[in-house]
Design a protein around this motif. Structure first.
Motif, PDB file in Angstrom:
ATOM      1  N   ARG A  70       0.805  -1.224   0.000  1.00  0.00           N
ATOM      2  CA  ARG A  70       0.000   0.000   0.000  1.00  0.00           C
ATOM      3  C   ARG A  70       0.839   1.275   0.000  1.00  0.00           C
ATOM      4  O   ARG A  70       0.430   2.293  -0.567  1.00  0.00           O
ATOM      5  CB  ARG A  70      -0.944  -0.002   1.205  1.00  0.00           C
ATOM      6  N   ALA A  74       0.052   4.844  -1.968  1.00  0.00           N
ATOM      7  CA  ALA A  74      -0.274   6.057  -1.203  1.00  0.00           C
ATOM      8  C   ALA A  74       0.708   7.171  -1.510  1.00  0.00           C
ATOM      9  O   ALA A  74       0.314   8.335  -1.698  1.00  0.00           O
ATOM     10  CB  ALA A  74      -0.261   5.733   0.289  1.00  0.00           C
ATOM     11  N   LEU A  86      -6.824   5.511   3.709  1.00  0.00           N
ATOM     12  CA  LEU A  86      -6.164   4.222   3.868  1.00  0.00           C
ATOM     13  C   LEU A  86      -7.083   3.245   4.574  1.00  0.00           C
ATOM     14  O   LEU A  86      -7.599   3.541   5.654  1.00  0.00           O
ATOM     15  CB  LEU A  86      -4.878   4.377   4.690  1.00  0.00           C
ATOM     16  N   PRO A  90      -3.256   1.168   8.599  1.00  0.00           N
ATOM     17  CA  PRO A  90      -2.814   2.188   7.639  1.00  0.00           C
ATOM     18  C   PRO A  90      -1.514   1.859   6.922  1.00  0.00           C
ATOM     19  O   PRO A  90      -1.206   2.476   5.902  1.00  0.00           O
ATOM     20  CB  PRO A  90      -2.665   3.448   8.499  1.00  0.00           C
TER      21      PRO A  90
END
Length: 305
Positions: A70, A74, A86, A90
């Motif tokens: 991720r 991001a 998110l 997170p």
């Protein structure tokens, strides 16, 4: 209505994110990014960089990917000046979450580290009830069936997948929201299958008489309970915060705003964007990181889906 892109079209996206966005008056699902998944009637991309370059009109990105990959998505979205939401947890590490928070501040955009369980109907009433009381202890019982919630998803047992602490962090997100004073981890026992890297069960003990029991092998009815003691009084959140009991009796309050955890997340994301604010509360992830650092490991029977 603002345009938003959803990245990662897996089970959680299909079950929760897509219907929540569809029902949100603040958002329009304008694009998806996924290697394989798509949403009918929505423009689909396989790479985030290409989508960001082609769609400058999309001002926000919601990431429903597993935590390990991720960060790169991001970071790309934030550097492109997009607001980012998110999925929990997170990030795979605390350090990368701090990097993203600093980057969002630098770019002047919103970063929302969402915790969907905090949006359960009775979490806010529980927090209000506990606010002026002295907590003397608490216990979390969080037992569910990994085969039902993560069928065949081996990543949950790989490094960064967190194992049973992936659902466990939902309970910890509620606990850190409702307790009037913070607690810290003192010990943990992590049961790790012989053929896996992350725990399938865990027992945690915190300061202030707070304990937690997580298990990923429960079949039949699932158990998502948090019990908080305040002297002779007892508050119990059941069904992941959907129900609240005071001293064994149901306690109902009217819920303000959208119905459902994810619709309320997207409403909050819209409010944060409108206010030019971020919300990056890492307290639940801190407890998981502490458990991984401090926990004793016990090898148990191999697990297969």
């Amino acid at each position: 209505m603002s345009k938003i892109a959803l990245v990662g079209i897996g089970k959680i996206a299909v079950d929760q994110h897509v219907p929540a966005i569809a029902g949100a008056p603040e958002w329009e699902l304008a694009a998806t990014v996924s290697r394989r998944g798509t949403v009918e009637g929505v423009e689909a991309w396989t790479g985030i960089d290409e989508m960001l370059a082609a769609r400058p009109d999309i001002g926000a990105v919601s990431l429903a990917l597993p935590p390990v990959p991720r960060f790169a998505y991001a970071e790309a979205a934030l550097r492109a000046g997009r607001h980012v939401m998110l999925e929990k947890p997170p990030g795979a590490t605390l350090a990368e979450c701090h990097v993203l928070a600093a980057l969002a501040a630098k770019m002047g955009v919103t970063l929302f580290a969402s915790w969907h369980s905090r949006e359960a109907a009775m979490v806010a009433p529980a927090k209000a009830w506990l606010a002026d009381r002295q907590v003397t202890g608490a216990h979390i019982t969080w037992r569910e069936d990994v085969r039902h919630w993560h069928p065949g998803q081996d990543w949950v047992f790989e490094p960064g997948g967190m194992g049973v602490l992936d659902p466990g962090i939902n309970a910890l997100s509620i606990l850190t929201e409702i307790l009037p004073a913070p607690v810290h981890l003192q010990s943990a026992l992590l049961e790790v299958p012989a053929n896996r890297q992350a725990p399938i069960a865990a027992d945690l003990a915190f300061s202030g008489g707070v304990t937690a029991e997580f298990n990923w092998l429960q079949t039949g009815p699932q158990t998502w309970d948090i019990q908080v003691h305040c002297g002779d009084d007892r508050l119990t959140l059941r069904e992941g915060g959907a129900r609240m009991e005071i001293n064994g009796h149901d306690h109902d309050e009217a819920v303000v705003g959208p119905t459902g955890e994810y619709p309320r997340l997207y409403e909050r994301f819209a409010r944060l964007v409108a206010a030019g604010e971020s919300d990056v509360d890492l307290a639940p992830l801190v407890h998981v990181a502490d458990a991984m650092m401090l926990g004793a490991r016990k090898n148990v029977e191999a697990f297969e889906f």
